[in-house]
Each structure stands twice: as structure tokens, then as C-alpha cells.
Motif scaffolding. Structure first.
Motif, mmCIF file in Angstrom:
data_model
loop_
_atom_site.group_PDB
_atom_site.id
_atom_site.type_symbol
_atom_site.label_atom_id
_atom_site.label_comp_id
_atom_site.label_asym_id
_atom_site.label_seq_id
_atom_site.Cartn_x
_atom_site.Cartn_y
_atom_site.Cartn_z
ATOM 1 N N ASN A 3 0.823 -1.207 0.000
ATOM 2 C CA ASN A 3 0.000 0.000 0.000
ATOM 3 C C ASN A 3 0.858 1.258 0.000
ATOM 4 O OD1 ASN A 3 -2.643 1.285 0.200
ATOM 5 N ND2 ASN A 3 -1.990 1.914 2.238
ATOM 6 N N LEU A 4 1.989 1.222 0.708
ATOM 7 C CA LEU A 4 2.857 2.390 0.783
ATOM 8 C C LEU A 4 3.515 2.700 -0.553
ATOM 9 C CD1 LEU A 4 4.588 1.806 4.244
ATOM 10 C CD2 LEU A 4 2.735 3.377 3.710
ATOM 11 N N LEU A 5 3.621 1.707 -1.430
ATOM 12 C CA LEU A 5 4.237 1.910 -2.737
ATOM 13 C C LEU A 5 3.209 2.195 -3.823
ATOM 14 C CD1 LEU A 5 7.010 -0.855 -2.658
ATOM 15 C CD2 LEU A 5 7.212 1.581 -2.145
ATOM 16 N N ASP A 6 1.951 2.289 -3.450
ATOM 17 C CA ASP A 6 0.922 2.660 -4.409
ATOM 18 C C ASP A 6 1.145 4.117 -4.822
ATOM 19 O OD1 ASP A 6 -1.910 3.994 -4.892
ATOM 20 O OD2 ASP A 6 -2.138 1.860 -5.311
ATOM 21 N N PRO A 7 1.066 4.428 -6.129
ATOM 22 C CA PRO A 7 1.334 5.803 -6.574
ATOM 23 C C PRO A 7 0.484 6.848 -5.864
ATOM 24 C CG PRO A 7 1.258 4.334 -8.462
ATOM 25 C CD PRO A 7 0.849 3.520 -7.269
ATOM 26 N N ALA A 8 -0.803 6.560 -5.645
ATOM 27 C CA ALA A 8 -1.672 7.538 -4.978
ATOM 28 C C ALA A 8 -1.196 7.814 -3.555
ATOM 29 C CB ALA A 8 -3.118 7.034 -4.969
ATOM 30 N N THR A 108 -10.226 5.863 -1.011
ATOM 31 C CA THR A 108 -8.912 5.222 -1.071
ATOM 32 C C THR A 108 -9.023 3.736 -0.769
ATOM 33 O OG1 THR A 108 -7.940 7.307 -0.294
ATOM 34 C CG2 THR A 108 -6.532 5.364 -0.252
ATOM 35 N N ALA A 109 -9.864 3.380 0.199
ATOM 36 C CA ALA A 109 -10.064 1.971 0.539
ATOM 37 C C ALA A 109 -10.715 1.218 -0.618
ATOM 38 C CB ALA A 109 -10.922 1.857 1.794
ATOM 39 N N MET A 110 -11.682 1.838 -1.280
ATOM 40 C CA MET A 110 -12.307 1.210 -2.451
ATOM 41 C C MET A 110 -11.260 0.904 -3.515
ATOM 42 S SD MET A 110 -15.695 0.695 -2.460
ATOM 43 C CE MET A 110 -16.205 0.909 -4.166
ATOM 44 N N MET A 280 -15.173 -1.566 8.465
ATOM 45 C CA MET A 280 -14.099 -1.290 9.415
ATOM 46 C C MET A 280 -13.420 0.036 9.090
ATOM 47 S SD MET A 280 -12.441 -5.122 9.715
ATOM 48 C CE MET A 280 -11.156 -4.677 10.910
ATOM 49 N N VAL A 281 -13.181 0.277 7.802
ATOM 50 C CA VAL A 281 -12.557 1.537 7.385
ATOM 51 C C VAL A 281 -13.432 2.726 7.762
ATOM 52 C CG1 VAL A 281 -11.888 2.926 5.382
ATOM 53 C CG2 VAL A 281 -11.194 0.529 5.523
ATOM 54 N N LEU A 282 -14.720 2.629 7.465
ATOM 55 C CA LEU A 282 -15.640 3.722 7.790
ATOM 56 C C LEU A 282 -15.702 3.953 9.293
ATOM 57 C CD1 LEU A 282 -18.575 2.977 5.318
ATOM 58 C CD2 LEU A 282 -17.115 5.008 5.326
ATOM 59 N N LEU A 321 -2.165 5.327 5.381
ATOM 60 C CA LEU A 321 -0.886 4.633 5.223
ATOM 61 C C LEU A 321 -0.908 3.207 5.762
ATOM 62 C CD1 LEU A 321 1.512 7.556 6.248
ATOM 63 C CD2 LEU A 321 0.969 6.768 3.939
ATOM 64 N N PHE A 322 -1.557 2.997 6.894
ATOM 65 C CA PHE A 322 -1.475 1.688 7.550
ATOM 66 C C PHE A 322 -2.831 1.032 7.814
ATOM 67 C CE2 PHE A 322 2.008 4.427 9.175
ATOM 68 C CZ PHE A 322 3.076 3.789 8.537
ATOM 69 N N GLY A 323 -3.840 1.829 8.113
ATOM 70 C CA GLY A 323 -5.117 1.274 8.530
ATOM 71 C C GLY A 323 -5.814 0.462 7.463
ATOM 72 N N ILE A 324 -5.901 1.003 6.261
ATOM 73 C CA ILE A 324 -6.647 0.322 5.195
ATOM 74 C C ILE A 324 -6.104 -1.080 4.918
ATOM 75 C CG2 ILE A 324 -7.201 0.389 2.725
ATOM 76 C CD1 ILE A 324 -7.453 3.445 3.022
ATOM 77 N N PRO A 325 -4.780 -1.257 4.706
ATOM 78 C CA PRO A 325 -4.291 -2.636 4.504
ATOM 79 C C PRO A 325 -4.466 -3.515 5.737
ATOM 80 C CG PRO A 325 -2.464 -1.067 4.592
ATOM 81 C CD PRO A 325 -3.715 -0.267 4.497
ATOM 82 N N LEU A 326 -4.349 -2.920 6.930
ATOM 83 C CA LEU A 326 -4.523 -3.709 8.157
ATOM 84 C C LEU A 326 -5.958 -4.204 8.290
ATOM 85 C CD1 LEU A 326 -3.605 -4.764 10.922
ATOM 86 C CD2 LEU A 326 -4.163 -2.509 11.871
ATOM 87 N N TYR A 327 -6.933 -3.321 8.100
ATOM 88 C CA TYR A 327 -8.332 -3.722 8.230
ATOM 89 C C TYR A 327 -8.705 -4.760 7.170
ATOM 90 C CZ TYR A 327 -8.246 0.709 10.791
ATOM 91 O OH TYR A 327 -7.923 1.732 11.638
ATOM 92 N N THR A 328 -8.161 -4.593 5.974
ATOM 93 C CA THR A 328 -8.440 -5.557 4.903
ATOM 94 C C THR A 328 -7.876 -6.930 5.252
ATOM 95 O OG1 THR A 328 -8.371 -3.770 3.271
ATOM 96 C CG2 THR A 328 -8.188 -6.027 2.442
#
Length: 336
Positions: A3-8, A108-110, A280-282, A321-328
């Protein structure tokens, strides 16, 4: 790490760096607003297309009901935790910010889920909308109750003869009806719902026709918008300096607790993995646009630097930076 290497995401980090270095790089406000409206419109269309394909079902209604439940649980917990640590007006405002949601975090999570081969239900765009207002309503009701209590104390003191001067109450705040109207007719929310309706009505044919707009441009526009958010965050970092460690801890750890509650409900109700991840993200996100705009007038006694600074300066970047990949990851681990 992916996720940290995603261009966005890298553009978001670059924006924070540029802002911290006091660069004159900036996104004109009109363009920033356009990017926000584009993302909401594209998200609504995607949700409408997906909903047209899947149709309404019991799972859809359960997911939306769970989202509404979380919109009440999160601010209730936040207020109870903070009411004896900061002023109760500040506690209500912070609870409203964390009970409401961040559309940018959701978008971003989508993008992250779709990039990882997961397809959330189109109805989750509607979940974003229904989770926006309950916390605001609760905060306004709490503030009105607090004002009533203060006025009652002043009246008792005067009747006992301790004071004869007339003491004015707090400045009049907007009526609850006005707050409800602003919450439910906010332009961003209306655009999201309208685009979702267009996508639902046009179906697969509309999806093909709008693909260059709603899909092909989406990632680039999101990167541009996150660059702007990084610049904005850097400019507001000063607002969280010197804040109570309790508030810093709440902004950092509270979202994890909220996401855990959402996960428990998702497991209990057997929600689809992608829907659970988005819930979870919301639940972990915090509003830094709609809620501050409303509470500035609805609860003028609260300190904006607290609820705005905590949500934008701490919770937003942690989630991005960290939450979205963690929750997924957690949702896939427990629900797959």
C-alpha cells in the motif's frame, strides 16, 4: 508495504513532505473542489452499477443497518471516554468527528480493495452517506443539554439572592431542524446519492458508456487529490502540538477499537469480506470536512483545533498509510 508503494499513497506522502518543507506547491481551491466532486461522482456511479448488477438483498439491508448502528456506537463511546478529560463541549465535538466518516479514506479503501481483486457491494457507497449524520445529531443534542444545564445553574444562583445581574446564555446555535437539513442535503452527499441512482438506473449499458470517466481516470484523480490532502495535512500539523496525551492516544488507538467493534458485528452477521473491510474503514475514519463545517456554528463552545487537528493530523494519515491494509487483512483472516 504494498500500500505504501501505491502511486496515490506516494503522492500523499510527497504532499506532506512538500508542505513540511514550506514549498509554495499548492492546488488551487477550485481544482481541489473539482477533484473532490469528481471522486464522489465516480464512486457513486461505481456503486450504482454494482448495485444494479447485484440487486437489493437481505445482505444489503443488514450491511446498511450495521453501518447505521456503528454510527451511533462510535460517538457514544468517544463521548463517555473523553467527557471527564476535556470540556464536555469538546468531548461532544470530537465524538462527532470520530462517529462520522471520511469520504477520502473510503474512496482510497475502495481503490485498494479493487486493486487487490476484492469487489465490495455497491450499497457500501450508501453506507458512507448514512453514517455521516447520526454523530452530528448526537453531538448537537448533547450540546443543547449541556447549555440547558448551565442556564439552570445560573437561574438557581440568581433566585437564591447570590446574584442579581442578568447573565446571558451562550450565543444561539442553529436549530436541530437546520442541522438535520444541512446534514442530509450537503452537496457532496447529494452528488454521491445522485450518481449512485444514475448508475443503478443505467445499469450495465451505463457502465460501459461511463467507463472512461468513472474507471480509467479514477486512479490519477485520486492521486492528485491525495497530493492536495498531503499539503493540507502538513499545514495543519501545528494544531496538534502540545495536545493532551489522552487525545493523541484516542486519535491513534480509538480507530483500532472502532474497527474491532465493526469486525465483531461483521462476524456475527456474516457480512461479505469486502463489505466488512469497508465497514471497518468507515468506523475507523473521522470526518474533517463536513463535521467541522457544521459544528463551527452548532457548537461554538468547542475548540476546532481539537476535533479538526486530531482527525486530519493523526487519524487520517494513519488510516491512509497503515489502517486500510490492516483492516483488509484482518477482515480476510477472520471472514474468509
Amino acid at each position: 508495504m504494498q500500500n505504501l508503494l501505491d502511486p496515490a499513497i506516494l503522492f500523499f506522502v510527497f504532499g506532506v513532505l512538500a508542505g513540511t518543507l514550506k514549498s509554495n506547491l499548492e492546488i488551487p481551491p477550485a481544482i481541489s473542489k473539482f477533484l473532490s466532486l469528481y471522486l464522489l461522482m465516480a464512486l457513486g456511479l461505481k456503486g450504482g452499477f454494482a448495485l444494479a448488477h447485484s440487486g437489493l438483498s437481505g445482505t444489503v439491508m443488514v450491511s446498511l443497518g450495521t453501518a447505521i448502528l456503528m454510527a451511533f456506537i462510535v460517538p457514544a463511546i468517544g463521548y463517555q471516554l473523553l467527557k471527564n478529560r476535556v470540556s464536555r463541549f469538546d468531548a461532544a465535538a470530537i465524538a462527532a468527528s470520530y462517529g462520522s466518516v471520511s469520504a477520502v479514506t473510503f474512496v482510497t479503501a475502495m481503490q485498494y480493495l479493487e486493486a487487490n481483486g476484492m469487489s465490495p457491494g455497491g450499497h457500501m457507497a450508501a453506507a458512507l452517506v448514512v453514517m455521516e449524520s447520526p454523530a452530528i445529531i448526537m453531538a448537537v443534542l448533547l450540546a443543547n443539554t449541556l447549555r440547558h444545564g448551565q442556564q439552570g445553574a445560573i437561574t438557581v444562583s440568581s433566585s437564591a439572592g447570590a446574584a442579581t445581574a442578568t447573565v446571558g446564555g451562550p450565543s444561539a446555535s442553529p436549530s436541530l431542524g437546520k442541522i438535520l437539513h444541512e446534514s442530509f442535503t450537503d452537496g457532496a452527499q447529494l452528488l454521491l446519492l445522485g450518481a449512485m441512482a444514475v448508475g443503478y438506473l443505467s445499469g450495465d449499458a451505463g457502465k460501459v458508456g461511463m467507463a472512461p470517466f468513472s474507471s480509467d481516470l479514477f486512479k490519477g484523480m485520486l492521486a492528485f487529490f491525495l497530493l492536495d490532502m498531503g499539503l493540507m495535512m502538513a499545514k495543519n500539523l501545528g494544531s496538534i502540538r502540545g495536545k493532551s496525551p489522552v487525545l493523541i492516544a484516542y486519535a491513534s488507538i480509538g480507530p483500532l477499537v472502532h474497527a474491532s467493534i465493526a469486525l465483531a458485528l461483521a462476524m456475527l452477521l456474516q457480512l461479505p469480506v469486502a463489505d466488512a473491510a469497508l465497514l471497518m474503514v468507515l468506523s475507523a475514519s473521522a470526518s474533517y470536512i463536513v463535521v467541522p463545517a457544521v459544528l463551527r456554528y452548532a457548537i461554538p463552545e468547542a475548540n476546532p483545533s481539537l476535533y479538526f487537528g486530531l482527525s486530519l493530523g493523526i487519524t487520517f494519515p494513519l488510516n491512509i498509510l497503515f489502517g486500510i491494509p490492516l483492516y483488509t487483512f484482518v477482515a480476510k483472516y477472520f471472514l474468509s
